[in-house]
Design a protein around this motif. Structure first.
Motif, PDB file in Angstrom:
ATOM      1  N   ILE A  12     -73.084 -41.153 -28.987  1.00  0.00           N
ATOM      2  CA  ILE A  12     -71.804 -43.035 -29.084  1.00  0.00           C
ATOM      3  C   ILE A  12     -70.976 -41.421 -28.053  1.00  0.00           C
ATOM      4  O   ILE A  12     -70.458 -40.771 -29.176  1.00  0.00           O
ATOM      5  N   ALA A  13     -71.121 -41.241 -26.981  1.00  0.00           N
ATOM      6  CA  ALA A  13     -70.133 -40.578 -26.002  1.00  0.00           C
ATOM      7  C   ALA A  13     -68.279 -41.712 -25.708  1.00  0.00           C
ATOM      8  O   ALA A  13     -68.977 -42.356 -24.949  1.00  0.00           O
ATOM      9  N   GLY A  14     -67.509 -41.770 -26.286  1.00  0.00           N
ATOM     10  CA  GLY A  14     -66.724 -42.818 -26.068  1.00  0.00           C
ATOM     11  C   GLY A  14     -65.778 -42.122 -25.301  1.00  0.00           C
ATOM     12  O   GLY A  14     -65.234 -40.762 -25.747  1.00  0.00           O
ATOM     13  N   ILE A  15     -65.065 -41.885 -23.803  1.00  0.00           N
ATOM     14  CA  ILE A  15     -64.530 -42.119 -23.390  1.00  0.00           C
ATOM     15  C   ILE A  15     -63.231 -42.686 -22.249  1.00  0.00           C
ATOM     16  O   ILE A  15     -63.559 -43.410 -21.625  1.00  0.00           O
ATOM     17  N   GLY A  16     -62.353 -42.228 -22.617  1.00  0.00           N
ATOM     18  CA  GLY A  16     -60.764 -42.910 -22.406  1.00  0.00           C
ATOM     19  C   GLY A  16     -60.654 -41.792 -21.086  1.00  0.00           C
ATOM     20  O   GLY A  16     -59.645 -40.399 -21.228  1.00  0.00           O
ATOM     21  N   ILE A  17     -60.092 -42.240 -20.078  1.00  0.00           N
ATOM     22  CA  ILE A  17     -59.430 -41.742 -18.571  1.00  0.00           C
ATOM     23  C   ILE A  17     -58.465 -41.861 -18.917  1.00  0.00           C
ATOM     24  O   ILE A  17     -58.281 -43.180 -17.977  1.00  0.00           O
ATOM     25  N   ASN A  18     -56.866 -41.586 -18.658  1.00  0.00           N
ATOM     26  CA  ASN A  18     -55.553 -42.468 -18.225  1.00  0.00           C
ATOM     27  C   ASN A  18     -55.720 -42.613 -16.543  1.00  0.00           C
ATOM     28  O   ASN A  18     -55.864 -41.350 -16.084  1.00  0.00           O
ATOM     29  N   VAL A  19     -55.759 -43.214 -15.989  1.00  0.00           N
ATOM     30  CA  VAL A  19     -55.855 -43.582 -14.866  1.00  0.00           C
ATOM     31  C   VAL A  19     -54.364 -44.413 -15.093  1.00  0.00           C
ATOM     32  O   VAL A  19     -53.989 -43.177 -13.161  1.00  0.00           O
ATOM     33  N   ALA A  20     -54.219 -44.842 -14.564  1.00  0.00           N
ATOM     34  CA  ALA A  20     -52.652 -45.680 -14.254  1.00  0.00           C
ATOM     35  C   ALA A  20     -51.489 -45.834 -15.136  1.00  0.00           C
ATOM     36  O   ALA A  20     -50.565 -45.772 -14.734  1.00  0.00           O
ATOM     37  N   GLN A  21     -51.770 -45.256 -16.482  1.00  0.00           N
ATOM     38  CA  GLN A  21     -51.058 -45.671 -17.358  1.00  0.00           C
ATOM     39  C   GLN A  21     -51.343 -44.559 -18.824  1.00  0.00           C
ATOM     40  O   GLN A  21     -52.476 -44.207 -18.642  1.00  0.00           O
ATOM     41  N   TYR A  22     -50.738 -43.991 -19.519  1.00  0.00           N
ATOM     42  CA  TYR A  22     -50.971 -43.635 -20.207  1.00  0.00           C
ATOM     43  C   TYR A  22     -49.739 -43.175 -21.116  1.00  0.00           C
ATOM     44  O   TYR A  22     -47.816 -43.625 -20.874  1.00  0.00           O
ATOM     45  N   PRO A  23     -50.132 -43.344 -22.431  1.00  0.00           N
ATOM     46  CA  PRO A  23     -48.596 -43.746 -24.173  1.00  0.00           C
ATOM     47  C   PRO A  23     -47.669 -42.863 -23.525  1.00  0.00           C
ATOM     48  O   PRO A  23     -48.378 -41.464 -23.577  1.00  0.00           O
ATOM     49  N   ASP A  24     -46.311 -42.821 -24.232  1.00  0.00           N
ATOM     50  CA  ASP A  24     -45.691 -42.258 -23.754  1.00  0.00           C
ATOM     51  C   ASP A  24     -44.575 -41.768 -26.080  1.00  0.00           C
ATOM     52  O   ASP A  24     -43.890 -41.218 -26.000  1.00  0.00           O
ATOM     53  N   ALA A  71     -61.445 -47.298 -10.526  1.00  0.00           N
ATOM     54  CA  ALA A  71     -61.961 -47.249 -11.709  1.00  0.00           C
ATOM     55  C   ALA A  71     -63.680 -46.698 -11.732  1.00  0.00           C
ATOM     56  O   ALA A  71     -63.869 -46.249 -12.212  1.00  0.00           O
ATOM     57  N   VAL A  72     -64.267 -47.831 -10.666  1.00  0.00           N
ATOM     58  CA  VAL A  72     -65.237 -48.069 -10.338  1.00  0.00           C
ATOM     59  C   VAL A  72     -66.057 -45.780  -9.771  1.00  0.00           C
ATOM     60  O   VAL A  72     -67.357 -45.843  -9.974  1.00  0.00           O
ATOM     61  N   LEU A  73     -65.170 -45.848  -8.876  1.00  0.00           N
ATOM     62  CA  LEU A  73     -65.672 -43.807  -8.726  1.00  0.00           C
ATOM     63  C   LEU A  73     -64.939 -43.466  -9.243  1.00  0.00           C
ATOM     64  O   LEU A  73     -66.427 -42.777  -9.739  1.00  0.00           O
ATOM     65  N   LEU A  74     -64.328 -43.391 -10.594  1.00  0.00           N
ATOM     66  CA  LEU A  74     -63.874 -42.992 -11.595  1.00  0.00           C
ATOM     67  C   LEU A  74     -65.486 -42.708 -12.521  1.00  0.00           C
ATOM     68  O   LEU A  74     -65.865 -41.335 -12.632  1.00  0.00           O
ATOM     69  N   LEU A  75     -65.421 -44.097 -13.096  1.00  0.00           N
ATOM     70  CA  LEU A  75     -67.078 -43.827 -13.499  1.00  0.00           C
ATOM     71  C   LEU A  75     -68.566 -43.309 -12.950  1.00  0.00           C
ATOM     72  O   LEU A  75     -68.777 -42.302 -13.758  1.00  0.00           O
ATOM     73  N   ASP A  76     -68.337 -43.234 -12.041  1.00  0.00           N
ATOM     74  CA  ASP A  76     -69.320 -43.292 -11.363  1.00  0.00           C
ATOM     75  C   ASP A  76     -69.018 -41.508 -11.087  1.00  0.00           C
ATOM     76  O   ASP A  76     -70.301 -40.843 -11.267  1.00  0.00           O
ATOM     77  N   ARG A  77     -68.292 -41.406 -11.383  1.00  0.00           N
ATOM     78  CA  ARG A  77     -68.144 -39.653 -10.744  1.00  0.00           C
ATOM     79  C   ARG A  77     -68.664 -39.155 -12.847  1.00  0.00           C
ATOM     80  O   ARG A  77     -69.148 -38.088 -12.538  1.00  0.00           O
ATOM     81  N   LEU A  78     -67.753 -39.722 -13.107  1.00  0.00           N
ATOM     82  CA  LEU A  78     -67.797 -39.267 -14.019  1.00  0.00           C
ATOM     83  C   LEU A  78     -69.821 -39.298 -15.476  1.00  0.00           C
ATOM     84  O   LEU A  78     -69.882 -38.318 -15.704  1.00  0.00           O
TER      85      LEU A  78
END
Ligand code: BTN
Length: 237
Positions: A123-135, A153-160
């Motif tokens: 299982i390859a779980g991937i998170g990408i910080n698009v709008a927010q990031y933890p400080d 996000a839809v375009l990002l997922l498609d490219r990923l």
């Protein structure tokens, strides 16, 4: 890999859990779950992965040959896919790879990858910080928005998924060598601090070996191979 089959949900505990359940039920390779937010997102080493709406969260079901021996090598496959994707949006920012599978934009973490094994599935779980990031994260972090890019996000997922398929297929047809070479080309080089379960060691990046272990050159010149640890860059002035 023939093609991806994507299930999109508004919220879930963890997309890795959903894909794990599907793997147990015999789902074929290529199944993907993506969520707008996660209520119990997980990071490496049992850490929490904050998962508010606005970022990308997805998990892909893979069934590579020779599991589980080769599982760890797929973290480099996934990291390259994320690197290419993020680079496509942030053409002017240096995108580097920090062992084992962090993707850094301008030296700050912009993505997290969590590989989990379920029987012969990966299982390859991937998170990408698009709008927010933890400080308050373990590592300094950033997002596409903080780097000046509004991404869909839809375009990002498609490219990923396109890039994941590319690197996954290369791993199947050519083995780890081209993955290792591409990863090394983009690796975060120089001084590193590595936090191991029992100690913390300083050194400089000397590559990765054929098993994907980090090669760290210690201050006295000796080399050490590391298979698990948290790697930190020196603080910026
Ligand atoms: C890390 O850097 O510690 C890894 C973070 C992995 C986060 C992703 S988001 C999608 C998938 N579901 C989870 O619960 N975790 C991974």
């Amino acid at each position: 890999m023939s093609c991806w089959r994507i299930r999109s949900v508004d919220a879930t505990a963890s997309t890795n859990d959903d894909v794990r359940e599907a793997a147990r039920a015999g789902e074929a390779e290529g199944f993907v779950v993506t969520a707008k937010q996660q209520l119990s997102g997980r990071g490496r080493q049992g850490r929490v992965w904050e998962s508010p709406p606005g970022n990308l969260y997805c998990s892909a079901l893979l069934r590579p040959p020779n599991m589980p021996q080769v599982a760890g090598l797929y973290s480099f496959v996934a990291a390259l896919a994320v690197r290419d994707t993020v680079h496509g949006f942030l053409l002017k920012t240096p995108i580097t790879l920090k062992w084992p599978n962090d993707v850094l934009a301008g030296g700050k973490k912009i993505s997290g990858i969590l590989l989990e094994i379920e029987g012969d599935a990966l299982i390859a779980g991937i998170g990408i910080n698009v709008a927010q990031y933890p400080d308050n994260a373990l590592y300094p972090a950033t997002s596409l928005a903080a780097e000046g890019i509004q991404a869909d996000a839809v375009l990002l997922l498609d490219r990923l998924l396109g890039r994941l398929q590319y690197w996954y297929d290369r791993m199947q047809s050519e083995g780890f060598a081209p993955i290792r070479a591409a990863w090394l080309e983009h690796a975060q080089k120089g001084a590193l601090t590595v936090r191991l379960p029992q100690e913390t060691v300083q050194g400089s990046f000397a590559g990765i070996d054929e098993q994907g272990r980090l090669r760290l050159q210690l201050e006295g010149g000796a080399e050490r191979s590391i298979s698990t640890g948290d790697v930190f860059l020196p603080p910026k002035d």
